[in-house]
Design an enzyme around this catalytic site. Structure first.
Site, PDB file in Angstrom:
ATOM      1  CG  HIS A   1      -9.749   4.058   8.606  1.00  0.00           C
ATOM      2  ND1 HIS A   1     -10.130   4.307   7.298  1.00  0.00           N
ATOM      3  CD2 HIS A   1      -8.820   3.069   8.564  1.00  0.00           C
ATOM      4  CE1 HIS A   1      -9.451   3.495   6.501  1.00  0.00           C
ATOM      5  NE2 HIS A   1      -8.659   2.743   7.239  1.00  0.00           N
TER       6      HIS A   1
ATOM      7  CD  GLU B   1      -2.534   1.415   2.613  1.00  0.00           C
ATOM      8  OE1 GLU B   1      -3.732   1.718   2.580  1.00  0.00           O
ATOM      9  OE2 GLU B   1      -1.905   1.217   3.688  1.00  0.00           O
TER      10      GLU B   1
ATOM     11  CE  LYS C   1      -8.429  -0.679   6.390  1.00  0.00           C
ATOM     12  NZ  LYS C   1      -7.354   0.278   6.047  1.00  0.00           N
TER      13      LYS C   1
END
Length: 263
Positions: free
Chosen positions: A157, A44, A182
């Site tokens: 997140h 990443e 995710k």
């Protein structure tokens, strides 16, 4: 468990680099770019430090991203995720710069992939994009990336808490056109950690796309090391420049436990 669409290994190990120049790319040990027991399965590139520096000092954002991405594609034999993380979700990219940075990444990824949906282009490296789904323009960014032939990880997140609506958020990611859903959240107690594992288990059964579910920090370590047992298709391990989020382990540690748990 559904594998990542750009990496067949399950669970996949993802490590991050924060290279800000071609020189930074060449300074990274080659082991991080080549498949092996001590290297990740996916690399990443966290672009937000570069975006932050260019926002403060000025410069051609699109040109610089293309320059460094070209160097990364030339070195790595691993699939590549391009990620710009906003300040709101634990990164360094200012709110006003996020959309233009992601659009630059979409352009970069589209040039690297072919037009058949995330297949590798001339370099042989598959490129995917991360898009924060909580943003009002996330669906448009996901659609634009998919139209350019890139797989998209829709992400959420929370560095303060574990929201109760994580499963609903993952369904929304799929509905927005993401290739992967995710979540990475912060536990305040072990019930929060168990909640993330339950969400992973339900999401991998209910969604048609693969899922990644992480509870961050020391308390949530079990989700990084054993999340695959509950359906999470990937985990993040420390990269050559350190951890990209709290609670990450080394690639070697994650591989060792995976071998222990292997049927």
């Amino acid at each position: 468990m559904k594998p990542l669409p750009f990496c067949s290994r399950t669970p996949a190990i993802i490590s991050s680099v924060t290279c800000m120049s071609v020189e930074d790319v060449h300074a990274v040990d080659g082991m991080w770019f080549t498949p092996g027991t001590t290297s990740p399965d996916v690399l990443e590139w966290r672009v937000d430090p570069l975006v932050s520096a260019l926002t403060a000092g000025g410069g051609d954002l699109g040109g610089k991203i293309a320059e460094v991405a070209t160097a990364l594609r030339a070195r790595t034999q691993l699939p590549l995720i391009l990620t710009v993380r906003s300040e709101a979700e634990g990164g360094q990219c200012a709110e006003g710069a996020y959309t233009s940075a992601v659009e630059a990444l979409i352009q970069c990824a589209g040039e690297g992939n072919d037009s058949r949906g995330g297949n590798p282009g001339a370099t042989g490296v598959q490129i995917a994009l991360d898009v924060e789904v909580a943003r009002p323009d996330s669906r448009a960014l996901i659609e634009k990336a998919r139209a350019q032939g890139s797989h998209v990880i829709a992400s959420f997140h929370d560095f303060c808490a574990t929201p109760p609506d994580l499963l609903e958020r993952m369904h929304a990611m799929e509905q927005a056109g993401a290739s992967v859903a995710k979540i990475a959240v912060t536990p305040t107690n072990m019930d929060d950690v168990l909640s993330v594992l339950r969400v992973a288990h339900r999401a991998q059964a209910e969604l048609a796309i693969p899922v990644i579910a992480i509870s961050m920090g020391r308390m949530g370590a079990v989700t990084r090391l054993m999340g695959a047992e509950f359906g999470s298709c990937a985990t993040f391990a420390t990269g050559p420049q350190g951890a990209s989020a709290p609670g990450q382990y080394s690639v070697a540690q994650v591989r060792q436990l995976a071998q222990v748990l292997k049927p």
